[in-house]
Design an enzyme around this catalytic site. Structure first.
Site, PDB file in Angstrom:
ATOM      1  N   GLN A   1       2.006 -10.039  -9.518  1.00 52.65           N
ATOM      2  CA  GLN A   1       0.965  -9.552  -8.619  1.00 52.65           C
ATOM      3  C   GLN A   1       0.370  -8.243  -9.149  1.00 52.65           C
ATOM      4  O   GLN A   1      -0.599  -7.742  -8.586  1.00 52.65           O
ATOM      5  CB  GLN A   1       1.555  -9.313  -7.227  1.00 52.65           C
ATOM      6  CG  GLN A   1       2.040 -10.580  -6.543  1.00 52.65           C
ATOM      7  CD  GLN A   1       2.852 -10.283  -5.294  1.00 52.65           C
ATOM      8  OE1 GLN A   1       4.070 -10.182  -5.336  1.00 52.65           O
ATOM      9  NE2 GLN A   1       2.174 -10.130  -4.177  1.00 52.65           N
ATOM     10  N   ASN A   2       0.946  -7.714 -10.211  1.00 50.26           N
ATOM     11  CA  ASN A   2       0.515  -6.425 -10.748  1.00 50.26           C
ATOM     12  C   ASN A   2      -0.664  -6.595 -11.704  1.00 50.26           C
ATOM     13  O   ASN A   2      -0.756  -7.591 -12.422  1.00 50.26           O
ATOM     14  CB  ASN A   2       1.679  -5.742 -11.477  1.00 50.26           C
ATOM     15  CG  ASN A   2       2.834  -5.433 -10.535  1.00 50.26           C
ATOM     16  OD1 ASN A   2       2.648  -5.357  -9.326  1.00 50.26           O
ATOM     17  ND2 ASN A   2       4.010  -5.258 -11.090  1.00 50.26           N
ATOM     18  N   VAL A   3      -1.515  -5.581 -11.736  1.00 48.21           N
ATOM     19  CA  VAL A   3      -2.675  -5.639 -12.623  1.00 48.21           C
ATOM     20  C   VAL A   3      -2.406  -4.918 -13.943  1.00 48.21           C
ATOM     21  O   VAL A   3      -3.250  -4.916 -14.836  1.00 48.21           O
ATOM     22  CB  VAL A   3      -3.934  -5.041 -11.939  1.00 48.21           C
ATOM     23  CG1 VAL A   3      -4.313  -5.864 -10.722  1.00 48.21           C
ATOM     24  CG2 VAL A   3      -3.725  -3.574 -11.556  1.00 48.21           C
ATOM     25  N   ASP A   4      -1.216  -4.316 -14.070  1.00 39.84           N
ATOM     26  CA  ASP A   4      -0.880  -3.653 -15.335  1.00 39.84           C
ATOM     27  C   ASP A   4      -0.481  -4.689 -16.388  1.00 39.84           C
ATOM     28  O   ASP A   4      -0.276  -5.866 -16.084  1.00 39.84           O
ATOM     29  CB  ASP A   4       0.230  -2.618 -15.131  1.00 39.84           C
ATOM     30  CG  ASP A   4       1.544  -3.232 -14.639  1.00 39.84           C
ATOM     31  OD1 ASP A   4       2.082  -4.110 -15.334  1.00 39.84           O
ATOM     32  OD2 ASP A   4       2.043  -2.814 -13.571  1.00 39.84           O
TER      33      ASP A   4
ATOM     34  N   GLY B   1      10.769  -6.849  -6.850  1.00 44.47           N
ATOM     35  CA  GLY B   1       9.896  -5.750  -6.446  1.00 44.47           C
ATOM     36  C   GLY B   1       8.662  -6.136  -5.678  1.00 44.47           C
ATOM     37  O   GLY B   1       7.613  -5.506  -5.825  1.00 44.47           O
ATOM     38  N   THR B   2       8.758  -7.176  -4.835  1.00 46.62           N
ATOM     39  CA  THR B   2       7.617  -7.524  -3.990  1.00 46.62           C
ATOM     40  C   THR B   2       8.098  -7.756  -2.570  1.00 46.62           C
ATOM     41  O   THR B   2       9.164  -8.328  -2.349  1.00 46.62           O
ATOM     42  CB  THR B   2       6.858  -8.760  -4.511  1.00 46.62           C
ATOM     43  OG1 THR B   2       5.879  -9.156  -3.532  1.00 46.62           O
ATOM     44  CG2 THR B   2       7.771  -9.933  -4.803  1.00 46.62           C
ATOM     45  N   SER B   3       7.305  -7.311  -1.616  1.00 43.54           N
ATOM     46  CA  SER B   3       7.676  -7.406  -0.199  1.00 43.54           C
ATOM     47  C   SER B   3       7.506  -8.817   0.349  1.00 43.54           C
ATOM     48  O   SER B   3       7.931  -9.114   1.465  1.00 43.54           O
ATOM     49  CB  SER B   3       6.798  -6.457   0.618  1.00 43.54           C
ATOM     50  OG  SER B   3       5.432  -6.852   0.511  1.00 43.54           O
TER      51      SER B   3
ATOM     52  N   TYR C   1     -11.405   2.795 -11.659  1.00 40.69           N
ATOM     53  CA  TYR C   1     -10.631   1.960 -12.580  1.00 40.69           C
ATOM     54  C   TYR C   1     -10.580   2.557 -13.984  1.00 40.69           C
ATOM     55  O   TYR C   1      -9.605   2.354 -14.706  1.00 40.69           O
ATOM     56  CB  TYR C   1     -11.176   0.526 -12.587  1.00 40.69           C
ATOM     57  CG  TYR C   1     -10.831  -0.213 -11.308  1.00 40.69           C
ATOM     58  CD1 TYR C   1      -9.612  -0.857 -11.160  1.00 40.69           C
ATOM     59  CD2 TYR C   1     -11.703  -0.216 -10.231  1.00 40.69           C
ATOM     60  CE1 TYR C   1      -9.282  -1.505  -9.980  1.00 40.69           C
ATOM     61  CE2 TYR C   1     -11.389  -0.853  -9.044  1.00 40.69           C
ATOM     62  CZ  TYR C   1     -10.172  -1.495  -8.928  1.00 40.69           C
ATOM     63  OH  TYR C   1      -9.830  -2.117  -7.741  1.00 40.69           O
TER      64      TYR C   1
ATOM     65  N   HIS D   1      -3.561 -11.213  -9.624  1.00 44.16           N
ATOM     66  CA  HIS D   1      -4.551 -10.310  -9.036  1.00 44.16           C
ATOM     67  C   HIS D   1      -5.452  -9.652 -10.073  1.00 44.16           C
ATOM     68  O   HIS D   1      -6.113  -8.663  -9.782  1.00 44.16           O
ATOM     69  CB  HIS D   1      -3.849  -9.247  -8.180  1.00 44.16           C
ATOM     70  CG  HIS D   1      -3.138  -9.838  -6.998  1.00 44.16           C
ATOM     71  ND1 HIS D   1      -2.012  -9.270  -6.441  1.00 44.16           N
ATOM     72  CD2 HIS D   1      -3.377 -10.960  -6.285  1.00 44.16           C
ATOM     73  CE1 HIS D   1      -1.604 -10.023  -5.427  1.00 44.16           C
ATOM     74  NE2 HIS D   1      -2.411 -11.049  -5.320  1.00 44.16           N
TER      75      HIS D   1
END
Length: 232
Positions: A86-89, A175-177, A53, A104
């Site tokens: 859902q992104n951690v950025d 941009g998510t499945s 990380y 997340h």
């Protein structure tokens, strides 16, 4: 003022050169996901996990938001906007979005390994000081760990996200499945009749929703089209 709720995933940040670990190949930056994003992986080798990380955090601090991120932020001039990601950025925040819920976790933050979601022990790292040193401790004496929801852990921000989804006048998926639960189920909380837009270059099914407007484009190009539709 109408409220737009966005649900964004890995495809949102691809144009910024930033990968996330919810890909189909089970790898994150060439590491097996279970090694760097599971509680078992952390217990087995916390130093390896923190080093991973640290590397990712340095990449994040160098990354810049793309046009898609900026267009979402710009919509705040005309709409109430909430972003569930859902992104951690932190690229939504870098672009100027003021209301972002991270399902997340957040890569720029570290926390207690004993009580990961106790806000008293959460710290934000900076570009000048992005690394967790081996053996570094949180304020409660436990090892510092990434402020990331590992696979198999509960999603503490889910209730907040459900409330936002239920208040949407427009629901947009970028941009998510829609394969990763519980996040994928959020579209079901949008009220019946609320328009749903889905931006993704790949075919995605919005579970249980009718009359979804699909824009088969990447994040930036798709957001340009969406903005034209919303402001028409």
């Amino acid at each position: 003022m109408k409220k737009i709720v966005f649900l964004t995933g890995a495809g949102m940040s691809v144009e910024s050169g930033f990968k996330t670990f919810r890909g189909s190949d089970g790898l994150w930056e060439n590491y097996p996901v279970e090694q760097v994003a599971s509680h078992e992986g952390w217990e087995r080798d916390p130093e390896l996990v923190n080093n991973f990380y640290n590397m990712l955090r340095r990449k994040l601090f160098a990354a810049q938001p793309n046009e898609g991120h900026r267009l979402i932020s710009d919509l705040e001039r005309d709409f109430e906007v909430a972003v569930i990601t859902q992104n951690v950025d932190n690229l939504h925040e870098k672009a100027g979005s003021s209301h972002v819920i991270h399902l997340h976790g957040e890569l720029a933050k570290v926390c207690s390994s004993r009580s990961p979601y106790d806000e008293r022990f959460v710290r934000t790292l900076t570009e000048a000081d992005p690394d967790v040193a081996p053996g570094a401790r949180a304020a409660d004496g436990s090892l510092l760990r990434p402020y990331i929801v590992f696979f198999g852990e509960s999603v503490p921000k889910m209730e907040e996200a459900v409330v936002e989804a239920g208040q949407a006048d427009v629901f947009v998926i970028v941009g998510t499945s829609l394969n990763v639960y519980p996040a994928a189920g959020l579209v079901a909380y949008a009220r019946p009749g609320v328009p749903v837009y889905l931006i993704d270059p790949e075919p995605v099914k919005a579970a249980g929703r009718q009359n979804v407007v699909t824009i088969r484009k990447g994040a930036s190009e798709g957001m340009r089209e969406l903005c034209s539709l919303l402001r028409a």
